[in-house]
Design an enzyme around this catalytic site. Structure first.
Site, PDB file in Angstrom:
ATOM      1  N   GLU A  40       0.975  -1.324   0.133  1.00  0.00           N
ATOM      2  CA  GLU A  40      -0.010   0.230   0.560  1.00  0.00           C
ATOM      3  C   GLU A  40       1.021   1.412   0.034  1.00  0.00           C
ATOM      4  O   GLU A  40       1.992   1.341   0.262  1.00  0.00           O
ATOM      5  CB  GLU A  40      -0.792   0.358   1.552  1.00  0.00           C
ATOM      6  CG  GLU A  40      -1.881  -0.526   0.807  1.00  0.00           C
ATOM      7  CD  GLU A  40      -3.187  -0.761   2.057  1.00  0.00           C
ATOM      8  OE1 GLU A  40      -2.973  -0.100   3.109  1.00  0.00           O
ATOM      9  OE2 GLU A  40      -3.989  -1.752   2.424  1.00  0.00           O
ATOM     10  N   LYS A 194      -2.440  -0.373 -41.128  1.00  0.00           N
ATOM     11  CA  LYS A 194      -2.535  -1.593 -40.570  1.00  0.00           C
ATOM     12  C   LYS A 194      -3.498  -2.507 -39.799  1.00  0.00           C
ATOM     13  O   LYS A 194      -4.458  -1.710 -39.467  1.00  0.00           O
ATOM     14  CB  LYS A 194      -1.528  -0.729 -38.523  1.00  0.00           C
ATOM     15  CG  LYS A 194      -1.118  -1.719 -37.981  1.00  0.00           C
ATOM     16  CD  LYS A 194      -0.820  -1.293 -36.813  1.00  0.00           C
ATOM     17  CE  LYS A 194      -1.349  -1.167 -35.554  1.00  0.00           C
ATOM     18  NZ  LYS A 194      -1.137  -0.090 -34.181  1.00  0.00           N
ATOM     19  N   ASP A 224       4.795   0.993 -28.003  1.00  0.00           N
ATOM     20  CA  ASP A 224       4.749   0.366 -27.406  1.00  0.00           C
ATOM     21  C   ASP A 224       5.946  -2.003 -27.026  1.00  0.00           C
ATOM     22  O   ASP A 224       7.436  -1.021 -27.097  1.00  0.00           O
ATOM     23  CB  ASP A 224       3.637  -0.965 -25.913  1.00  0.00           C
ATOM     24  CG  ASP A 224       3.789  -1.489 -25.250  1.00  0.00           C
ATOM     25  OD1 ASP A 224       4.349  -1.627 -24.820  1.00  0.00           O
ATOM     26  OD2 ASP A 224       1.881  -1.493 -24.889  1.00  0.00           O
TER      27      ASP A 224
HETATM   28  C1  R5P Z   1      -2.213   2.380 -31.494  1.00  0.00           C
HETATM   29  O1  R5P Z   1      -3.136   2.731 -31.781  1.00  0.00           O
HETATM   30  C2  R5P Z   1      -1.251   3.451 -31.136  1.00  0.00           C
HETATM   31  O2  R5P Z   1      -1.072   4.219 -31.826  1.00  0.00           O
HETATM   32  C3  R5P Z   1       0.733   2.644 -30.925  1.00  0.00           C
HETATM   33  O3  R5P Z   1       0.927   2.423 -32.902  1.00  0.00           O
HETATM   34  C4  R5P Z   1       0.723   1.657 -30.547  1.00  0.00           C
HETATM   35  O4  R5P Z   1       0.284   1.560 -29.552  1.00  0.00           O
HETATM   36  C5  R5P Z   1       2.220   0.515 -30.609  1.00  0.00           C
HETATM   37  O5  R5P Z   1       2.210  -0.483 -30.080  1.00  0.00           O
HETATM   38  P1  R5P Z   1       2.837  -1.858 -30.171  1.00  0.00           P
HETATM   39  O6  R5P Z   1       4.960  -0.725 -29.831  1.00  0.00           O
HETATM   40  O7  R5P Z   1       2.579  -2.854 -29.124  1.00  0.00           O
HETATM   41  O8  R5P Z   1       2.490  -2.051 -31.732  1.00  0.00           O
END
Ligand code: R5P
Length: 314
Positions: A40, A194, A224
Site C-alpha cells: 500500500e 495496419k 510499446d
Molecule cells: C496504437 O493505436 C498506438 O498509436 C500505437 O501505434 C501502439 O500502441 C503501439 O504499440 P506496439 O508498439 O505494441 O505495436
C-alpha cells in the site's frame, strides 16, 4: 516568480520533474512517498501548501497501477492540505488506449481513469499527445493537451539532410498526427494500413502513398512492444524507402522492444522523456531521447499566469 505556485512530484519520473523545476526556478515540494510492507502507498507532504496552486507531476507509466494510485493519493493529500487548486500534470497518460468498446463486454479504461482523477480532486489536467484527443471530453474539468510535434519538427530540420522527405502514419488512427508534422515540414503523407488481429499483435497490409526512394518519417504517439513501428519500417523498405526515421512521443518500450528496434530497419528512433527510459535505451545506438521539460514547464507557467497555452503551438 510572483505567483504562489508549487510543484510536487510522484515517483514515476523524478528526472523529468527536476528538469521542469529547474526550468521554472521553483523547488519541488518536500514530500515523501513510501510503501507499507503489503505494497500500500503512503504519501506525506512536509511543508505548508494551504492556499497554493499545486502542480503534481506524475506519468501513468509502468508500473501503471502503482503510479496511478500514487497520483490519486497525492491529489487527495493536496486536497486535504487545503491547496487552492490542483493541476495533475500527466506527461504520459496511461490506460488511454482503451478509449471505446472495440468488442463487446470490455471496459473503457480511459474514461475510468478520467473519473478517478476528477473524483480524487484535480481541478485541471495537463498532458501531452493523448492517444486520442476526444479523451479530453471524458473530463468535466479543463484539459490542456500539449504536442511534441514542434520539438520533432525542429529536430528533423536540424538532423535529417534530405530534400525527399515524407511523413508516414503507422496506422489509420495516426493520420492526423502525421499530417500535422507533414504540414510543419511542408512534405507529403503516406499511411500504413495496419490491422490488429489480437491485442498486442499488429499486421501490416499495405502502404497508401508513394514512398519509393524517399526518406520516411514515421510519427506515432506510443511505442510499446515495437511491433507497429518495426513492421511499418519493414514494409516501407520493401516499397523502396531510402531510410526510415521514427518519432514517437511516449517510449513505453515493454518486453524486448529495445532489442527489436536495435535489430530493425529503423535508422533512428526518437522518443521523449515523458517516461524515464534513460537506463533502458543506454545501449541502443539508434534510440535518442528529447526532453519535453521546457514545453511542460512553459505550459505550467502560462497556466499560472492565466495566459494562453495554445499560443505555444501557433
Ligand atoms: C496504437 O493505436 C498506438 O498509436 C500505437 O501505434 C501502439 O500502441 C503501439 O504499440 P506496439 O508498439 O505494441 O505495436
Amino acid at each position: 516568480m510572483s505567483f504562489k505556485m508549487k510543484l510536487l512530484t510522484g515517483n514515476s519520473n523524478k528526472t523529468l520533474s527536476l528538469k521542469i523545476s529547474k526550468f521554472l526556478k521553483n523547488k519541488l515540494v518536500n514530500s515523501s512517498i513510501k510503501k507499507f510492507s503489503d505494497g500500500e502507498i503512503y504519501i506525506e507532504i512536509h511543508e505548508n501548501i494551504r492556499g497554493n496552486s499545486i502542480f503534481i507531476i506524475q506519468s501513468i507509466s509502468s508500473p501503471a497501477n502503482d503510479n496511478l494510485m500514487e497520483l490519486l493519493l497525492c491529489i487527495d493529500a493536496l486536497k486535504r492540505s487545503s491547496a487552492k487548486n490542483i493541476t495533475a500534470v500527466i506527461p504520459y497518460f496511461g490506460y488511454a488506449r482503451q478509449d471505446r468498446k472495440v468488442v463487446p463486454r470490455t471496459s473503457i479504461s480511459a474514461k475510468m481513469v478520467s473519473n478517478l482523477i476528477t473524483k480524487a480532486g484535480a481541478d485541471r489536467v495537463v498532458t501531452l499527445d493523448l492517444h486520442s484527443g476526444q479523451i479530453q471530453g471524458f473530463f468535466d474539468i479543463p484539459v490542456d493537451n500539449l504536442f511534441a510535434t514542434p520539438i520533432f519538427a525542429r529536430h528533423i530540420k536540424k538532423k535529417i539532410k534530405s530534400n525527399n522527405l515524407i511523413c508516414v502514419a503507422p496506422d489509420v488512427g495516426g493520420t492526423a498526427r502525421a499530417r500535422a508534422l507533414g504540414k510543419m515540414l511542408n512534405v507529403g503523407l503516406a499511411i500504413v494500413d495496419k490491422r490488429r488481429p489480437a491485442p498486442g499483435k499488429s499486421q501490416v497490409m499495405n502502404v497508401i502513398g508513394d514512398v519509393n526512394n524517399k526518406t520516411c518519417i514515421i510519427v506515432d504517439d506510443i511505442i510499446d512492444s515495437g511491433g507497429t513501428i518495426v513492421n511499418a519500417a519493414k514494409i516501407l523498405k520493401e516499397k523502396g524507402a531510402k531510410d526510415v526515421h521514427v518519432y514517437v512521443s511516449h517510449g513505453v518500450l515493454s518486453g524486448s522492444a529495445v532489442d527489436k528496434i536495435k535489430n530493425s530497419k529503423i535508422k533512428n528512433l526518437v522518443i521523449t522523456d515523458t517516461i524515464d527510459n534513460s537506463k533502458k535505451v543506454q545501449k541502443a545506438k539508434n534510440i535518442e531521447i528529447l526532453s519535453i521539460s521546457n514545453l511542460v514547464g512553459e505550459a505550467i507557467k502560462r497556466i499560472s499566469n492565466s495566459t494562453s497555452v495554445s499560443d505555444l503551438f501557433n
